[in-house]
Design a protein around this motif. Structure first.
Motif, PDB file in Angstrom:
ATOM      1  N   HIS A 142     -15.022 -12.430  75.155  1.00 32.90           N
ATOM      2  CA  HIS A 142     -14.799 -12.258  76.595  1.00 32.90           C
ATOM      3  C   HIS A 142     -14.250 -13.508  77.263  1.00 32.90           C
ATOM      4  O   HIS A 142     -13.744 -13.434  78.389  1.00 32.90           O
ATOM      5  N   SER A 143     -14.324 -14.635  76.581  1.00 34.26           N
ATOM      6  CA  SER A 143     -13.861 -15.881  77.194  1.00 34.26           C
ATOM      7  C   SER A 143     -12.395 -16.200  76.871  1.00 34.26           C
ATOM      8  O   SER A 143     -11.815 -17.058  77.516  1.00 34.26           O
ATOM      9  N   VAL A 144     -11.820 -15.518  75.897  1.00 36.57           N
ATOM     10  CA  VAL A 144     -10.424 -15.815  75.533  1.00 36.57           C
ATOM     11  C   VAL A 144      -9.480 -14.891  76.302  1.00 36.57           C
ATOM     12  O   VAL A 144      -9.864 -13.774  76.688  1.00 36.57           O
ATOM     13  N   PRO A 145      -8.250 -15.335  76.532  1.00 36.46           N
ATOM     14  CA  PRO A 145      -7.276 -14.499  77.248  1.00 36.46           C
ATOM     15  C   PRO A 145      -6.977 -13.200  76.490  1.00 36.46           C
ATOM     16  O   PRO A 145      -7.073 -13.140  75.266  1.00 36.46           O
ATOM     17  N   HIS A 146      -6.612 -12.193  77.242  1.00 40.08           N
ATOM     18  CA  HIS A 146      -6.303 -10.883  76.657  1.00 40.08           C
ATOM     19  C   HIS A 146      -5.200 -10.965  75.608  1.00 40.08           C
ATOM     20  O   HIS A 146      -5.202 -10.187  74.648  1.00 40.08           O
ATOM     21  N   SER A 147      -4.278 -11.899  75.769  1.00 45.34           N
ATOM     22  CA  SER A 147      -3.138 -11.999  74.847  1.00 45.34           C
ATOM     23  C   SER A 147      -3.548 -12.358  73.420  1.00 45.34           C
ATOM     24  O   SER A 147      -2.786 -12.139  72.487  1.00 45.34           O
ATOM     25  N   VAL A 148      -4.750 -12.912  73.237  1.00 43.27           N
ATOM     26  CA  VAL A 148      -5.213 -13.258  71.885  1.00 43.27           C
ATOM     27  C   VAL A 148      -6.510 -12.544  71.503  1.00 43.27           C
ATOM     28  O   VAL A 148      -6.937 -12.601  70.350  1.00 43.27           O
ATOM     29  N   ARG A 149      -7.121 -11.851  72.444  1.00 40.70           N
ATOM     30  CA  ARG A 149      -8.437 -11.235  72.222  1.00 40.70           C
ATOM     31  C   ARG A 149      -8.442 -10.226  71.072  1.00 40.70           C
ATOM     32  O   ARG A 149      -9.313 -10.276  70.198  1.00 40.70           O
ATOM     33  N   ASP A 150      -7.505  -9.299  71.077  1.00 40.54           N
ATOM     34  CA  ASP A 150      -7.501  -8.266  70.029  1.00 40.54           C
ATOM     35  C   ASP A 150      -7.356  -8.873  68.637  1.00 40.54           C
ATOM     36  O   ASP A 150      -7.998  -8.425  67.689  1.00 40.54           O
ATOM     37  N   ASN A 151      -6.523  -9.904  68.525  1.00 36.89           N
ATOM     38  CA  ASN A 151      -6.354 -10.568  67.230  1.00 36.89           C
ATOM     39  C   ASN A 151      -7.648 -11.256  66.801  1.00 36.89           C
ATOM     40  O   ASN A 151      -8.030 -11.194  65.633  1.00 36.89           O
ATOM     41  N   LEU A 152      -8.321 -11.904  67.738  1.00 36.43           N
ATOM     42  CA  LEU A 152      -9.579 -12.578  67.418  1.00 36.43           C
ATOM     43  C   LEU A 152     -10.650 -11.574  66.999  1.00 36.43           C
ATOM     44  O   LEU A 152     -11.373 -11.794  66.026  1.00 36.43           O
ATOM     45  N   ILE A 153     -10.722 -10.468  67.693  1.00 31.25           N
ATOM     46  CA  ILE A 153     -11.710  -9.438  67.343  1.00 31.25           C
ATOM     47  C   ILE A 153     -11.428  -8.896  65.941  1.00 31.25           C
ATOM     48  O   ILE A 153     -12.339  -8.759  65.122  1.00 31.25           O
ATOM     49  N   ALA A 154     -10.157  -8.629  65.660  1.00 32.72           N
ATOM     50  CA  ALA A 154      -9.784  -8.092  64.344  1.00 32.72           C
ATOM     51  C   ALA A 154     -10.098  -9.084  63.221  1.00 32.72           C
ATOM     52  O   ALA A 154     -10.639  -8.700  62.185  1.00 32.72           O
ATOM     53  N   MET A 155      -9.789 -10.356  63.437  1.00 30.85           N
ATOM     54  CA  MET A 155     -10.033 -11.331  62.367  1.00 30.85           C
ATOM     55  C   MET A 155     -11.515 -11.655  62.213  1.00 30.85           C
ATOM     56  O   MET A 155     -11.928 -12.223  61.205  1.00 30.85           O
ATOM     57  N   SER A 156     -12.330 -11.255  63.185  1.00 34.23           N
ATOM     58  CA  SER A 156     -13.767 -11.546  63.134  1.00 34.23           C
ATOM     59  C   SER A 156     -14.586 -10.459  62.459  1.00 34.23           C
ATOM     60  O   SER A 156     -15.790 -10.634  62.273  1.00 34.23           O
ATOM     61  N   LYS A 157     -13.978  -9.358  62.091  1.00 29.63           N
ATOM     62  CA  LYS A 157     -14.734  -8.228  61.543  1.00 29.63           C
ATOM     63  C   LYS A 157     -15.620  -8.605  60.362  1.00 29.63           C
ATOM     64  O   LYS A 157     -16.723  -8.098  60.224  1.00 29.63           O
ATOM     65  N   HIS A 158     -15.146  -9.490  59.505  1.00 24.24           N
ATOM     66  CA  HIS A 158     -15.931  -9.890  58.336  1.00 24.24           C
ATOM     67  C   HIS A 158     -16.425 -11.332  58.447  1.00 24.24           C
ATOM     68  O   HIS A 158     -16.862 -11.914  57.465  1.00 24.24           O
ATOM     69  N   CYS A 159     -16.339 -11.869  59.643  1.00 15.94           N
ATOM     70  CA  CYS A 159     -16.755 -13.253  59.872  1.00 15.94           C
ATOM     71  C   CYS A 159     -17.900 -13.249  60.883  1.00 15.94           C
ATOM     72  O   CYS A 159     -17.736 -13.640  62.042  1.00 15.94           O
ATOM     73  N   ILE A 160     -19.044 -12.798  60.428  1.00 14.87           N
ATOM     74  CA  ILE A 160     -20.151 -12.568  61.351  1.00 14.87           C
ATOM     75  C   ILE A 160     -21.324 -13.515  61.121  1.00 14.87           C
ATOM     76  O   ILE A 160     -21.917 -14.019  62.063  1.00 14.87           O
ATOM     77  N   HIS A 161     -21.659 -13.775  59.880  1.00 12.70           N
ATOM     78  CA  HIS A 161     -22.846 -14.575  59.569  1.00 12.70           C
ATOM     79  C   HIS A 161     -22.431 -15.921  58.970  1.00 12.70           C
ATOM     80  O   HIS A 161     -22.227 -16.036  57.770  1.00 12.70           O
ATOM     81  N   PRO A 162     -22.321 -16.953  59.821  1.00 14.88           N
ATOM     82  CA  PRO A 162     -21.857 -18.252  59.341  1.00 14.88           C
ATOM     83  C   PRO A 162     -22.837 -18.907  58.375  1.00 14.88           C
ATOM     84  O   PRO A 162     -24.040 -18.723  58.470  1.00 14.88           O
ATOM     85  N   VAL A 163     -22.270 -19.663  57.459  1.00 21.41           N
ATOM     86  CA  VAL A 163     -23.047 -20.389  56.470  1.00 21.41           C
ATOM     87  C   VAL A 163     -22.856 -21.882  56.725  1.00 21.41           C
ATOM     88  O   VAL A 163     -21.750 -22.336  56.989  1.00 21.41           O
ATOM     89  N   GLY A 164     -23.946 -22.628  56.659  1.00 23.50           N
ATOM     90  CA  GLY A 164     -23.865 -24.070  56.830  1.00 23.50           C
ATOM     91  C   GLY A 164     -25.195 -24.641  57.261  1.00 23.50           C
ATOM     92  O   GLY A 164     -25.998 -23.954  57.900  1.00 23.50           O
TER      93      GLY A 164
END
Length: 178
Positions: A131-153
Motif C-alpha cells: 500500500h505504500s508503493v506507487p500504483h505503477s509498481v504495485r502489481d509487479n511487487l505483489i506478483a514477485m512477492s507470491k513466494h517471498c513470504i517467510h524471510p530467513v536470517g
C-alpha cells in the motif's frame, strides 16, 4: 549456444563451413546420418538458448518510472548515509548479480524502516509495503512477492536482503533497488 561459442572460439581460423563439416564428420561420410546430426545440433542450440534466457532477463530502460525514483531519492540518500553502502554495491545488486554485502543488507533494512513498513520488532509487513508503493509498481511487487513470504536470517539486515534477493529471482525484469 555455449557449446557452439566454445567450439567457435577453439576454431578461430576455421570458417563456418569447415566447422559444420568437422561437426558432422563424427557421423562419417554416411549422408543418411548427416540430417540427424544437423537436427541434433540445431535442437542443442535452441535448448541452450532457452535455458539461458531467464538469467539474461534485464529490466527495461524506462523501468522503474522516473517519478518513483524521484520519490525514493530522499530515502536512498538517508540510508546510504546511515549504512555507508557504496553506490556500486547498490547498482550491482539492482542491475547485475545478486551478491552478499553486509552494508548492502543493512541498506535494504534501512529502506524498509524509512518507508515505515516494519512493526515494532522490525519485521516487514508486506501488505503495508504494497500500500505504500506507487500504483505503477504495485502489481509487479505483489506478483514477485507470491513466494517471498517467510524471510530467513538471524538479523533484520539478513531478512531484508532475503526479501530483495527473492524478489530479484522472482522477476528480474521488474526488480530494482533504489
Amino acid at each position: 549456444m555455449i557449446i557452439w561459442l566454445l567450439c567457435l572460439r577453439t576454431l578461430k581460423g576455421t570458417n563456418r563451413t569447415s566447422y559444420m563439416k568437422m561437426a558432422l564428420s563424427d557421423f562419417g561420410q554416411n549422408r543418411r546420418r548427416r540430417p540427424v546430426a544437423a537436427s541434433f545440433l540445431i535442437v542443442l542450440s535452441v535448448l541452450s538458448d532457452a535455458l539461458l534466457l531467464p538469467t539474461l532477463a534485464q529490466r527495461a530502460e524506462d523501468y522503474p518510472p522516473s517519478n518513483v525514483l524521484k520519490m525514493v531519492k530522499i530515502f536512498r540518500d538517508e540510508c546510504i548515509a546511515q549504512t555507508g553502502v557504496s553506490e556500486a554495491a547498490i547498482k550491482e545488486f539492482s542491475d547485475g548479480e545478486i551478491h552478499e554485502d553486509a552494508t548492502l543488507k543493512c541498506y535494504m533494512n534501512c529502506l524498509f524502516h524509512e518507508f515505515e513498513v516494519v512493526d515494532d520488532n522490525g519485521d516487514v509487513h508486506l501488505e503495508t509495503l504494497f500500500h505504500s508503493v506507487p500504483h505503477s509498481v504495485r502489481d509487479n511487487l505483489i506478483a514477485m512477492s507470491k513466494h517471498c513470504i517467510h524471510p530467513v536470517g538471524d538479523t533484520l539486515c539478513e531478512k531484508a536482503w532475503w526479501f530483495h534477493q527473492c524478489w530479484k529471482k522472482a522477476d528480474p525484469k521488474h526488480y530494482f533497488l533504489p
